[in-house]
Design an enzyme around this catalytic site. Structure first.
Site, PDB file in Angstrom:
ATOM      1  N   LYS A  94      -3.455  35.805  20.927  1.00  0.00           N
ATOM      2  CA  LYS A  94      -4.178  35.055  19.890  1.00  0.00           C
ATOM      3  C   LYS A  94      -4.301  35.833  18.571  1.00  0.00           C
ATOM      4  O   LYS A  94      -4.403  35.241  17.510  1.00  0.00           O
ATOM      5  CB  LYS A  94      -5.568  34.658  20.392  1.00  0.00           C
ATOM      6  N   GLU A 116     -13.033  26.855  17.296  1.00  0.00           N
ATOM      7  CA  GLU A 116     -13.459  26.673  18.681  1.00  0.00           C
ATOM      8  C   GLU A 116     -12.864  27.785  19.528  1.00  0.00           C
ATOM      9  O   GLU A 116     -11.911  28.438  19.116  1.00  0.00           O
ATOM     10  CB  GLU A 116     -12.942  25.322  19.198  1.00  0.00           C
ATOM     11  N   SER A 384       0.364  36.385  28.550  1.00  0.00           N
ATOM     12  CA  SER A 384      -0.326  36.084  27.294  1.00  0.00           C
ATOM     13  C   SER A 384      -1.631  36.844  27.099  1.00  0.00           C
ATOM     14  O   SER A 384      -2.091  36.991  25.967  1.00  0.00           O
ATOM     15  CB  SER A 384      -0.583  34.584  27.187  1.00  0.00           C
TER      16      SER A 384
END
Ligand SMILES: Cc1ncc(COP(=O)(O)O)c(C=O)c1O
Length: 401
Positions: A94, A116, A384
């Protein structure tokens, strides 16, 4: 629309990928998103912006992340490799798009970023980028996820972000998106919505995909250098779809490489409301300002969803994935909660890597798939994120020997 030459898939002028995606109609929001879109297009050829982003990727995030050959998992079938996005600063992919989004917000003169978060990884990455680049940060998170992912909530607070608990509905990711969007609408002049995946109206799917595509470009080059060829399969979990688009983009033109997105099967895809297998079980409709496959109830409203991984329990999925599914360029498979928990433990105990529950869906699929092949077959998995945030939950729910 382009799909070629290892480029990103870009939308048409109305923000569509085939029948999916689109631009927002709401007049005020339309203006605000157009400003972000124009800014995004200008930074692509802005050398100063690109230099700053490159330096942060190299020296702050720690890119390139390595590719690791998991030899212990590759004993009885195909070889499994991991693109180690879990080793990035903040512990997931991210940070790749958060740095891009916050740099852009700064360039546009915004004072604050808002978003969010589900698993809290996007929230932590955004709070980190905002702290570094001196912007305020506000993160909306469902109360169920706050409890489950509390280490990430503490990290966001320590980093100076305001965490807004959302108790409406199921108290998970969809409600957090609703809440963050409506707060954003109150002041789009000073604030930038920095969405956490390749979802939402234009320009978000294209923009987040652009910032994440570093993963696939690195992975392709590294794999060719280390193992003299391309993998047979590239696998990634799919919530909104950002880590998957990040790694898939570079391989889209290599038709010999099978691309597989793994959706959360929750407690079983035969149990309505207890899974979030959006592409395999959703219908086309409008969700959060964009057209995609999404899980719907009888009235066509977003239906209940569930996954053991908070970052995957979203009723919709990014428009590029819907489009790639319909083009049959990417296959979408499912791994359920139990399989994911077992994969979490297998990677931890066989390779000494504790993965995020989100990523464990891709690992579960890879372990299943590896058994069908010999050791001349090569499966590259996008790992990830790391699983530190999930350890309390796993200890409560698995009986360990
Ligand atoms: C580690 C990790 N992987 C994957 C995801 C799912 O998001 P996406 O599908 O956008 O990659 C999340 C979301 O929170 C996450 O934290």
């Amino acid at each position: 629309m382009k799909l070629g030459l290892n480029q990103l898939i870009t939308p048409d002028e109305n923000g569509y990928f085939g029948q999916f995606g689109g631009k927002i109609d709401h007049p005020e929001l339309k203006k605000a998103l157009q400003e972000i879109e124009d800014g995004f297009h200008s930074i692509q050829s802005d050398e100063n912006f690109q230099k700053e982003l490159r330096e942060l990727r190299d020296n702050y995030v720690g890119r390139p992340s390595p590719i690791y050959h998991a030899k212990n998992l590759s004993q009885n079938g195909a070889n499994i490799y991991f693109k180690r996005e879990d080793l990035n600063h903040t512990g997931s992919h991210k940070i790749n798009h958060c740095l891009g989004e916050v740099l852009l917000a700064k360039k546009l003169g915004k004072k604050k970023v808002i978003a969010e978060t589900g698993a809290g990884q996007h929230g932590v990455a955004l709070a980190t980028a905002a702290a570094l680049l001196n912007l305020e940060c506000e993160i909306h998170m469902g109360v169920v996820d706050i409890k489950k992912e509390h280490p990430n909530v503490s990290r966001m607070r320590i980093l100076g972000a305001k965490v807004v608990p959302v108790s409406e509905g199921a108290g998970t990711l969809k409600e957090a998106v609703d809440s963050a969007f409506s707060t954003y609408l109150e002041n789009p002049q000073d604030v930038m919505f920095a969405i956490g995946s390749v979802v939402g109206p234009a320009p978000y799917p294209e923009m987040v995909s652009y910032f994440e595509s570093i993963v696939g470009h690195e992975a392709k080059e590294q794999f060719q250098n280390q193992f003299s060829g391309l993998p047979n399969e590239v696998v990634a979990c799919v919530g909104g779809g950002s880590n998957a688009m990040g790694i898939f983009n570079a391989f889209l033109d290599d038709q010999q490489v099978k691309l597989v997105g793994v959706e959360p099967g929750g407690e079983g895809i035969d149990k309505p409301g207890r899974h979030a297998a959006t592409i395999t079980h959703g219908k086309v409709g409008l969700l959060h300002g964009f057209y995609c496959y999404f899980i719907q109830d009888e009235k066509g409203e977003p239906g209940a969803v569930h996954s053991v991984a908070s970052g995957l329990d979203y009723p919709g999925v990014g428009p590029q994935h819907c489009y790639l599914h319909d083009l049959k360029r990417v296959d979408y498979a499912v791994a359920d909660d139990d399989e994911c928990m077992q994969a979490f433990l297998t990677l931890s105990r066989k390779e000494g890597i504790i993965p995020a529950l989100e990523s464990s869906h891709a690992i579960a699929y890879a372990l299943r798939e590896a058994k069908k092949h010999d050791n001349d077959y090569h499966i590259l998995v996008n790992l990830s994120g790391r699983g530190d945030k999930d350890i309390d939950y796993v200890l409560e729910h698995l009986e360990l020997e």
